[in-house]
Design an enzyme around this catalytic site. Structure first.
Site, short mmCIF file in Angstrom:
data_model
loop_
_atom_site.label_atom_id
_atom_site.label_comp_id
_atom_site.label_asym_id
_atom_site.label_seq_id
_atom_site.Cartn_x
_atom_site.Cartn_y
_atom_site.Cartn_z
N ILE A 36 0.82 -1.21 0.00
CA ILE A 36 0.00 0.00 0.00
C ILE A 36 0.86 1.26 0.00
CG2 ILE A 36 -1.95 -1.13 1.15
CD1 ILE A 36 -1.06 0.24 3.76
N TYR A 67 -4.77 -4.05 -5.78
CA TYR A 67 -5.11 -5.46 -5.60
C TYR A 67 -5.53 -6.12 -6.91
CZ TYR A 67 -5.02 -5.35 -0.46
OH TYR A 67 -4.63 -5.28 0.85
N THR A 79 2.25 -11.22 3.88
CA THR A 79 3.02 -10.75 5.04
C THR A 79 2.46 -9.44 5.57
OG1 THR A 79 4.60 -9.56 3.64
CG2 THR A 79 5.14 -11.84 4.20
N ALA A 80 1.48 -8.86 4.88
CA ALA A 80 0.93 -7.56 5.26
C ALA A 80 0.29 -7.63 6.64
CB ALA A 80 -0.10 -7.12 4.22
N GLY A 81 0.45 -6.57 7.41
CA GLY A 81 -0.18 -6.51 8.71
C GLY A 81 0.66 -5.72 9.70
N HIS A 182 2.81 -21.35 16.38
CA HIS A 182 4.01 -20.55 16.13
C HIS A 182 4.02 -19.43 17.17
CE1 HIS A 182 7.19 -18.47 14.09
NE2 HIS A 182 6.45 -17.42 13.81
#
Length: 316
Positions: A36, A67, A79-81, A182
Site C-alpha cells: 500500500i 489489488y 506478510t501484510a499486517g 508458532h
C-alpha cells in the site's frame, strides 16, 4: 498452473524483498510485489529484476499498489499486517492488540483473493499466524488444501541449526519437529529429533549433548525472534527462506514434508482450528496431513497451544 507461475507478495517490506530475490535466484516464476506504500514496491521490483542476470533467470518482477494485480495468481504470500500496536510503546501493547487490526487486513485481502485468484495457493505469514491463517481461509473461501500458515518450517530451522552447532554436524543432517503453534506455545518434540537418522538420545547417552543443554536450545528456539530484536535487528531473512521453501514445494510439485499451520479435522482430537503439524505439500497444495503420535505430556502442550489460538480467535 500456467507454464510460468505468477507469485504475488502481499506486503513488500523486508521479508518481501528477500522473498522476491530468492524467487529470482530459484527461477520460480514471475513476481508481483504489492504494497500500500506508494511507489515503494516498484522501486524494490526494479532493483530485484536486475538480479536475473547474475542468477541466470528470466523472472519478471513488477511492483504494484493495486489489488487488481492479484488476478490469476498461482501463489499468494501474505506478510501484510501490523507487527506492533500503533501509538503504543513496547511496554504498553501485546499480541492481542494486533488481532482486530490484522483481522481487518485479512478481510480486505480475502475479498480480493476471492474475486481475483480463488484457485491460488495461499501462504499466510501475518501474526499471530495460526489465527490469521484461519481468518483468511474464512474470508477468501479458498479450499482448505490451498492455504497454510508459516510456522514449523521456520521454527525447526532454528532448532536444527542450534543442535547442529552444538554437535558440530551439518545442519541439514538434523531432523526435528515443532508442532502446535508458532509462538511461545510451540511444542518441541524431543523424541522425534534425529541426527543423520540417529536418535538424539544416542548423542545424549554418549555425552555429546546434555539434557540441560538441549533445554537451553529449546528455550533459545522459542525466543529467537526476541533475541534478534534485542540485537537491534529484525528476523526477515530466515522467514523469507522458509516461506519460499513452502512455495517451491507447491510450484514444482516436490511433495516435501514441511511443518505448517493447517486446518485440523480431527487430528490430535481437534477440529475447525489451524495448528502446526507435518504436511506433504505438492502440486495440489496440502496433499497429506500427518498426525504424529504424542505422549501425554506432548498432547497436553499441544492442547494448550490450540487453546491459546482459540482464545485469541474469540477476541475478534
Amino acid at each position: 498452473m500456467a507454464p510460468k507461475a505468477k507469485i504475488v507478495l502481499v506486503g513488500s517490506g523486508m521479508i518481501g524483498g528477500v522473498m522476491a530475490t530468492l524467487i529470482v535466484q530459484k527461477n520460480l516464476g514471475d513476481v508481483v510485489m504489492f504494497d500500500i506504500v506508494k511507489n515503494m514496491p516498484h522501486g524494490k521490483a526494479l532493483d530485484t529484476s536486475h538480479t536475473n542476470v547474475m542468477a541466470y533467470s528470466n523472472c519478471k518482477v513488477s511492483g504494484s499498489n493495486t489489488y487488481d494485480d492479484l488476478k490469476d495468481a498461482d501463489v499468494v504470500i501474505v506478510t501484510a499486517g501490523f507487527t506492533k500496536a500503533p501509538g503504543k510503546s513496547d511496554k504498553e501493547w501485546n499480541r492481542d492488540d494486533l488481532l482486530p487490526l490484522n483481522n481487518k487486513i485479512m478481510i480486505e485481502i480475502g475479498g480480493h483473493i476471492k474475486n481475483n485468484c480463488p484457485n491460488a495457493f495461499i501462504i499466510v505469514v501475518t501474526n499471530p499466524v495460526d489465527v490469521m491463517v484461519q481468518l483468511l481461509h474464512q474470508h477468501s473461501g479458498v479450499p482448505k488444501n490451498k492455504i497454510v500458515g508459516l510456522g514449523g518450517v521456520l521454527d525447526t530451522s532454528r532448532l536444527k541449526y542450534y543442535i547442529s552447532q552444538k554437535l558440530n554436524v551439518c545442519p541439514r543432517d538434523v531432523n526435528a519437529h515443532i508442532v502446535g503453534a508458532h509462538g511461545n506455545k510451540m511444542v518441541l518434540l524431543k523424541r522425534y529429533i534425529t541426527v543423520g537418522g540417529i536418535p538424539l538420545q544416542e548423542f545424549i547417552n554418549n555425552k555429546k549433548i546434555t539434557d540441560q543443554e538441549l533445554d537451553a536450545i529449546f528455550d533459545r528456539t522459542i525466543n529467537t525472534a526476541l533475541e534478534i530484536v534485542n540485537l537491534h535487528a529484525s528476523p526477515y531473512v530466515a522467514p523469507a527462506a522458509a516461506i519460499i521453501e513452502m512455495a517451491e514445494s507447491y510450484i514444482r510439485d516436490l511433495r516435501k514434508v514441511l511443518i505448517c499451520s493447517t486446518l485440523l479435522e480431527g487430528q490430535y482430537g481437534h477440529k475447525d482450528i489451524f495448528a502446526g503439524t507435518p504436511l506433504v505439500i505438492g502440486g495440489n497444495g496440502v496433499e497429506q496431513v500427518i498426525e504424529l503420535q504424542l505422549n501425554a505430556d506432548e498432547k497436553k502442550k499441544f492442547d494448550e497451544a490450540v487453546a491459546e489460538t482459540s482464545r485469541m480467535k474469540a477476541l475478534i
